[in-house]
Design an enzyme around this catalytic site. Structure first.
Site, PDB file in Angstrom:
ATOM      1  N   GLY A 153      46.846  53.609  34.754  1.00  0.00           N
ATOM      2  CA  GLY A 153      46.198  53.116  35.975  1.00  0.00           C
ATOM      3  C   GLY A 153      46.925  51.897  36.509  1.00  0.00           C
ATOM      4  O   GLY A 153      48.029  51.552  36.065  1.00  0.00           O
ATOM      5  N   GLY A 168      46.574  48.665  33.818  1.00  0.00           N
ATOM      6  CA  GLY A 168      47.147  49.070  32.529  1.00  0.00           C
ATOM      7  C   GLY A 168      48.654  49.217  32.603  1.00  0.00           C
ATOM      8  O   GLY A 168      49.381  48.817  31.687  1.00  0.00           O
ATOM      9  N   THR A 218      35.206  42.520  33.837  1.00  0.00           N
ATOM     10  CA  THR A 218      35.318  42.125  35.242  1.00  0.00           C
ATOM     11  C   THR A 218      34.346  40.989  35.586  1.00  0.00           C
ATOM     12  O   THR A 218      33.289  40.861  34.956  1.00  0.00           O
ATOM     13  CB  THR A 218      35.009  43.350  36.137  1.00  0.00           C
ATOM     14  N   ASP A 219      34.693  40.225  36.618  1.00  0.00           N
ATOM     15  CA  ASP A 219      33.784  39.171  37.092  1.00  0.00           C
ATOM     16  C   ASP A 219      32.479  39.761  37.646  1.00  0.00           C
ATOM     17  O   ASP A 219      31.477  39.063  37.766  1.00  0.00           O
ATOM     18  CB  ASP A 219      34.458  38.292  38.156  1.00  0.00           C
ATOM     19  N   GLU A 220      32.509  41.072  37.968  1.00  0.00           N
ATOM     20  CA  GLU A 220      31.323  41.678  38.589  1.00  0.00           C
ATOM     21  C   GLU A 220      30.118  41.717  37.641  1.00  0.00           C
ATOM     22  O   GLU A 220      28.991  41.904  38.088  1.00  0.00           O
ATOM     23  CB  GLU A 220      31.651  43.081  39.106  1.00  0.00           C
ATOM     24  N   TYR A 262      28.638  50.564  38.417  1.00  0.00           N
ATOM     25  CA  TYR A 262      29.934  50.190  37.820  1.00  0.00           C
ATOM     26  C   TYR A 262      29.807  48.897  37.020  1.00  0.00           C
ATOM     27  O   TYR A 262      30.110  48.851  35.820  1.00  0.00           O
ATOM     28  CB  TYR A 262      30.997  50.021  38.917  1.00  0.00           C
ATOM     29  N   LYS A 267      29.970  48.073  32.894  1.00  0.00           N
ATOM     30  CA  LYS A 267      30.905  47.119  32.297  1.00  0.00           C
ATOM     31  C   LYS A 267      30.146  46.053  31.494  1.00  0.00           C
ATOM     32  O   LYS A 267      30.574  45.659  30.405  1.00  0.00           O
ATOM     33  CB  LYS A 267      31.759  46.446  33.370  1.00  0.00           C
ATOM     34  N   ASN A 272      41.798  42.264  41.584  1.00  0.00           N
ATOM     35  CA  ASN A 272      43.256  42.352  41.486  1.00  0.00           C
ATOM     36  C   ASN A 272      43.854  42.992  42.735  1.00  0.00           C
ATOM     37  O   ASN A 272      43.222  43.832  43.367  1.00  0.00           O
ATOM     38  CB  ASN A 272      43.649  43.249  40.310  1.00  0.00           C
ATOM     39  N   TYR A 296      32.943  46.747  55.481  1.00  0.00           N
ATOM     40  CA  TYR A 296      31.510  46.843  55.168  1.00  0.00           C
ATOM     41  C   TYR A 296      30.707  45.691  55.787  1.00  0.00           C
ATOM     42  O   TYR A 296      31.123  44.521  55.716  1.00  0.00           O
ATOM     43  CB  TYR A 296      31.291  46.762  53.660  1.00  0.00           C
ATOM     44  N   ARG A 350      35.617  37.460  47.857  1.00  0.00           N
ATOM     45  CA  ARG A 350      36.191  37.805  46.558  1.00  0.00           C
ATOM     46  C   ARG A 350      37.304  36.808  46.236  1.00  0.00           C
ATOM     47  O   ARG A 350      37.927  36.247  47.140  1.00  0.00           O
ATOM     48  CB  ARG A 350      36.783  39.235  46.573  1.00  0.00           C
TER      49      ARG A 350
END
Ligand code: NAD
Length: 336
Positions: A14, A17, A127-129, A152, A156, A182, A209, A216
């Site tokens: 990906g 990675g 992730t920060d999410e 999602y 995580k 990223n 949106y 971000r």
């Protein structure tokens, strides 16, 4: 890192990675890398074309949920870095099941195999999410509560907690990294920056949106890879490390920067119905990784964005390949 560490990296085909693998292979420390990747729509062997014949690199196509395969690969590894995941928030909203399977169950399969094989370090990429949204100018630290919004980010967060439980319960040396958004070359063009670059380059509308004011913190994938590498080498067991750059932009600012760089009119902007559960702002305090592991962000956002735009313009072949793979996968699923 021990001399000649054998590293099992999942999801190495990906976006992140592949950059992490390239980073580790280019470092001085001797490594042998096995990349376990299912090659979902987001996994692309082209991302690692430049290292595919490196004798220190091996590719295995397979699923992190496959206990037997994961067990065999873990037996030959000293370190595991779990990068594999289903990653697109919009896809998690339309179909959460695959996110739970890969991100939660898959992580647990890896952790269990790591425990059985006494792996020296397990680095889980998060992730920060997982922290959810934060207003004003405040930033999340590693001790902030987890408050994810989307399927999602919830999958995580679940994986993070399971990973930490393997440290607390079994003493498996787990580290977690939580990074901000990223960008950079090879990112699958469903994500905001590559999607907008490609749409605008072709004079297609760019769908923003809501009011476009969601904020971000953007980090170049090479800086993220260097942060993960620092955690692989020096991260302490049971610790979480935020990785962020402090480059805060709202979506409209990013969109305007892309249009301006491409010389395209703002009339291409289309405001569309907001994403369900859309987090307003993400922001991380990343002083811990800087203070304890000596990592710092190196790539200025506007420079990195310009180079990324150039990369997508010069790599039409890569983009065409992604589009063709996409069409084949849709055709295969229709005929299945
Ligand atoms: P990506 O979607 O580009 O790549 C994911 C990779 O995982 C693909 O190669 C895919 O084939 C592989 N994969 C998916 N399911 C698999 C399975 N069941 N078994 C084996 N391989 C599988 O994602 P990315 O943007 O490179 O993100 C990588 C990691 O970084 C994820 O864990 C993500 O949560 C995290 N992260 C991403 C960002 C970002 O902005 N992209 C930010 C912070 C954290």
């Amino acid at each position: 890192m021990a001399s000649n560490s054998r590293i099992l990296i999942t999801g190495g085909s990906g976006f992140i990675g592949s950059w992490l693998i390239r980073h580790l292979l280019s470092a001085q420390t001797p490594v042998e890398i096995t990349n376990l990747d299912l090659l979902t729509y987001a996994g692309n062997p082209e991302n690692l074309k430049d290292v595919q014949h490196d004798p220190r690199y091996r590719f295995v196509q397979g699923d992190i949920c496959d206990e037997a395969l994961v067990g065999r690969l873990m037996a030959d590894a000293d370190i595991c870095v779990n990068v594999a995941a289903q990653t697109h928030v919009d896809r998690s909203i339309s179909g959460p099941g695959e996110f739970i399977r890969t991100n939660v169950l898959g992580t647990q399969v890896l952790l269990e195999a790591a425990r059985n094989n006494r792996i020296q370090k397990f680095v889980h990429i998060s992730t920060d999410e997982v922290y959810g949204s934060i207003e004003g100018t405040q930033k999340f630290t590693e001790t902030s509560p987890l408050d994810p919004s989307s399927p999602y980010s919830s999958s995580k967060a679940a994986a993070d907690l399971i990973a930490l439980s393997y440290w607390k319960t079994y003493g498996l040396p787990v580290c977690i990294t939580r990074c901000t958004n990223n960008y950079g070359p090879n990112q699958y063009p469903e994500k905001l920056i590559p999607l907008f670059i490609l749409n605008a380059s072709n004079d297609q509308p760019v769908p923003v949106y809501g009011d476009g004011l969601n904020v971000r913190d953007w980090i170049h994938v090479k800086d993220h890879s260097a942060g993960v590498s620092a955690v692989i080498e020096h991260g302490q067991p049971g610790q979480v490390y935020n990785i962020g750059s402090g480059n805060e932009y709202n979506n409209l600012e990013i969109t305007r920067l892309i249009l301006k760089t491409l010389g395209k009119p703002e009339q291409l902007i289309r405001f569309v119905t907001d994403r369900l559960g859309h987090d307003r702002r993400y922001a991380l305090d990343a002083t811990k990784i800087t203070r304890e592991l000596g990592w710092s962000n190196t790539i200025a956002f506007e420079q990195g964005l310009m180079e990324t735009i150039e990369w997508y313009q010069k790599n039409a072949e890569w983009v065409d390949g992604v589009r063709q793979r996409e069409q084949h996968q849709v055709a295969a699923s229709v005929s299945a």
